[in-house]
Every structure is written in C-alpha cells, then in structure tokens.
Scaffold this motif. Sequence first.
Motif, PDB file in Angstrom:
ATOM      1  N   ARG A  63       0.829  -1.206   0.000  1.00  0.00           N
ATOM      2  CA  ARG A  63       0.000   0.000   0.000  1.00  0.00           C
ATOM      3  C   ARG A  63       0.865   1.258   0.000  1.00  0.00           C
ATOM      4  O   ARG A  63       0.565   2.230  -0.693  1.00  0.00           O
ATOM      5  CB  ARG A  63      -0.935  -0.002   1.218  1.00  0.00           C
ATOM      6  N   HIS A  64       1.941   1.236   0.787  1.00  0.00           N
ATOM      7  CA  HIS A  64       2.815   2.409   0.855  1.00  0.00           C
ATOM      8  C   HIS A  64       3.486   2.668  -0.500  1.00  0.00           C
ATOM      9  O   HIS A  64       3.643   3.825  -0.910  1.00  0.00           O
ATOM     10  CB  HIS A  64       3.876   2.194   1.939  1.00  0.00           C
ATOM     11  N   SER A  65       3.853   1.606  -1.192  1.00  0.00           N
ATOM     12  CA  SER A  65       4.444   1.762  -2.518  1.00  0.00           C
ATOM     13  C   SER A  65       3.466   2.432  -3.473  1.00  0.00           C
ATOM     14  O   SER A  65       3.848   3.314  -4.262  1.00  0.00           O
ATOM     15  CB  SER A  65       4.874   0.399  -3.071  1.00  0.00           C
ATOM     16  N   ALA A  66       2.205   2.016  -3.386  1.00  0.00           N
ATOM     17  CA  ALA A  66       1.186   2.613  -4.250  1.00  0.00           C
ATOM     18  C   ALA A  66       0.954   4.080  -3.886  1.00  0.00           C
ATOM     19  O   ALA A  66       0.839   4.947  -4.769  1.00  0.00           O
ATOM     20  CB  ALA A  66      -0.113   1.819  -4.140  1.00  0.00           C
ATOM     21  N   GLN A  67       0.884   4.379  -2.589  1.00  0.00           N
ATOM     22  CA  GLN A  67       0.673   5.755  -2.143  1.00  0.00           C
ATOM     23  C   GLN A  67       1.816   6.670  -2.566  1.00  0.00           C
ATOM     24  O   GLN A  67       1.608   7.854  -2.854  1.00  0.00           O
ATOM     25  CB  GLN A  67       0.501   5.788  -0.626  1.00  0.00           C
ATOM     26  N   CYS A  68       3.036   6.141  -2.604  1.00  0.00           N
ATOM     27  CA  CYS A  68       4.209   6.930  -2.993  1.00  0.00           C
ATOM     28  C   CYS A  68       4.400   6.982  -4.506  1.00  0.00           C
ATOM     29  O   CYS A  68       5.332   7.648  -4.995  1.00  0.00           O
ATOM     30  CB  CYS A  68       5.464   6.362  -2.336  1.00  0.00           C
ATOM     31  N   GLY A  69       3.556   6.256  -5.236  1.00  0.00           N
ATOM     32  CA  GLY A  69       3.644   6.280  -6.684  1.00  0.00           C
ATOM     33  C   GLY A  69       4.801   5.505  -7.268  1.00  0.00           C
ATOM     34  O   GLY A  69       5.272   5.818  -8.370  1.00  0.00           O
TER      35      GLY A  69
END
Length: 404
Positions: free
Chosen positions: A269-275
């Motif tokens: 999820r953090h990877s997705a939030q950081c793009g």
Amino acid sequence: MRVAYLISEYPKVSHSFIRREIAALERQGVDVLRFAIRGPSDGSPDSADVEELNRTRYVLGAGVGTSVVHVLRALARSPTAFIGAARSALRLSRRAERSLVHHMAYFVEACVVGNWMRESGVSHLHAHFGSNPASVAMLAGQLNGCTFSFTAHGTVETDAAQFIGIPEKIRRAARVVAVSEYGRSQLCRWVEPVHWNKISVVHCGLDEMYREAPLQQHNAARRFVCVGRLSPEKGQFLLIDALAELRRQGLDAELVLAGDGELRPEIERHSAQCGVSDLVRITGWISGATVRQEIDASRALVLSSFAEGLPVVLMEAMACQRPVIATRVAGVPELVRDGQDGWLVAPGNAMELAAAMRRCLEADASQLQAMGQAARVRAMDRHDIDRSALQLKQIFESLAGTTA
C-alpha cells in the motif's frame, strides 16, 4: 565430540546460516544433534533444509502424553534439580515479555530436551538466539547438571534484554557467542565484568556457493535488491520513501524486496501511495540459490534497517562483488567500509538513503567493479565458515567434562 543444537524453529529460510554452521562443524568431526521446538513455518524451499527436517527432533512433536512422561522422569531423576529449574523458570517470568504459562512451557520443553541429551550421551547444549531457545537450554542445563551456551544475534537480545532474562542466562552459561564486537559490547552491559571473558565473537560464515567468484563482476542494471523479512526493524518503508525521492529527482530504479513477512500488505500500500508500485517487486520467500540470483542481477544490495545484528545478506552480497548500501547500525560498520565496499548512511534518514542510492546509480563500471572487488575480499576474509566453525569447536572442546 558430540554436542546438541537447540533452535526455536528449524530449518528456516531466514536462518540458513545455522544449517551452514552445523554442516561446517560436522566437516571438522563434531557430531551435532539437532533439536528444535517446532518445524518451519515458511515452507523451507531449500533442498538442504528439506534434508534437515529428517535429521531434527521436534519437542512439540512429542505429544502431550510423552511430554508428561519426560517431566516425571526429570522429577524422579533429581527432585532437587527439578525444583531448582522450576524456580528459575518462575524467576524468568517476572517482568518478562511472555507470561508465566509460556515459561512453564519452556520448563516442560527443557525436561524433554534434557532427557534426549541423556539418552544420546550429550553433555553440552548450544542454543541459537537468546530468547526462548536460550531459556530452554538454561533450564535443561540445570535439570541435567550439564553445560550450555548460546549465540546472541542482535535485536532479539538488545531490544528487550531484561525482559527475556539475558543477564541471568549469561551468568549461568558456560560460554556466550556474539556475532559482532558491537553485539558483545551490548551483552557486557548486562552482567558484571567477571562474566565478560566468557563472551566471544564468532562471525557467521558464508555458504560454500559464495566461495565461487561471481560470473558477472559487476552489474550496471538500475536495480537494487533488499533481502530480509518484511518487518518493522528492517525499515522497508524508508526504502520506499527513498525510491520515491529518486523518482521526484527524475531517476527511476527497480527495487526487489526478496523476502516476506507481516508488513507485506502495508508495504504494498505504501508503494502505491508513494507512486512507485511499478518499480517494486516482492518475491516472497525464496531459496538461497534464488537469493543469489537476485543479488547477481542487481547493481547493489540496499538495507534500510533501524536495528540489526550483523546481517548475513551483507556478507553474501559483498562476496558476489556487489557494493552495499546500509544504515550505520550495530555491527554493520565493522564489515562495511564507507566509500570502499559501499555506502553507509544514517538510520531513519530517507533523504540520505536516496542520496547514497543516487551515487550508486551514477557510479561508472570501473567504480562499481573496484568497490565490488574490495567488498568480496573483505567478506571472504572475515566470514569464512570453516574458520568460524573451528572457533566454535574449540569453545565446545574447552567445556568437555565440565558441569553446570
């Protein structure tokens, strides 16, 4: 010479260094019995680990009825030792991170292990990790009147030393092994100076496959690999932040997270939030051979840990002639020389981590090759498994014939 090893969970992907240590001891003529509390929970994809399953006795596989018989046998053999060990288990439970019920379970497990040792004619027990394996080993030593030792690896022992009884375990142990000078210093904190001379440093050793020179001396791929459990102390969120910072600077690089763990969904999820989810690949648990393939395919290994002992994967990557980027924590600076074998950065600083990753991406082939060559020489010199096994053999031999 015959000794017994006790591990909480064995074999295990992330603890393959224990299997290598046992194999090296056996090459030097030591007969090693494998005892474990439970079997592996991670699937153990290595074929060597599968073989170890058949060579290991599991305490929790004994069954309730058999365990009760072991307890009664220990009581009948020496009521005084039985009561003394039970009191020690009770004492360990005070202010402990685990309950009295857990410590009574350790006592029962110690009765099983102690009886196995007597049946096998083993007088010394060595545990890996200072948490519950060392608790069981200490209690088994009291029950049998035999010696025990344990290897302390890092965060398990330093994060909650008082709450897992490290001071008492060191005082009662015949010898204690640390994997770095930093680790030894942290163990010395908890006991009186009279016990310091029993704490030795024995480095973890490299697998035999790493003795072979890498086919590709350096790799210009824009790919970093991070090997390890996806857990809070490893700091992978910080690594994702650094990757996102590089993207903001116009530099993209692939990141392979070789491992698995409880934080996998949050990291995704953090990877997705950081793009940067398109740049991140999580492998899940993989075999040791596949770990090497991922290291070989990378430009460098990167570790963003907040806390460590001395990560085996650092020496593995260095043996593969890959420069490493790691945080300046615990025993890491004892192995990695900033600017020679790789780059050391402050823990918890995503900007500094991103800057080091950028320097690595901008390094040319000659610099990558020179750093990789220096790294391999250092790793091979400091982490020879046979040399480390000889140190352990000498420790065990020094205890032959002694009693707890």
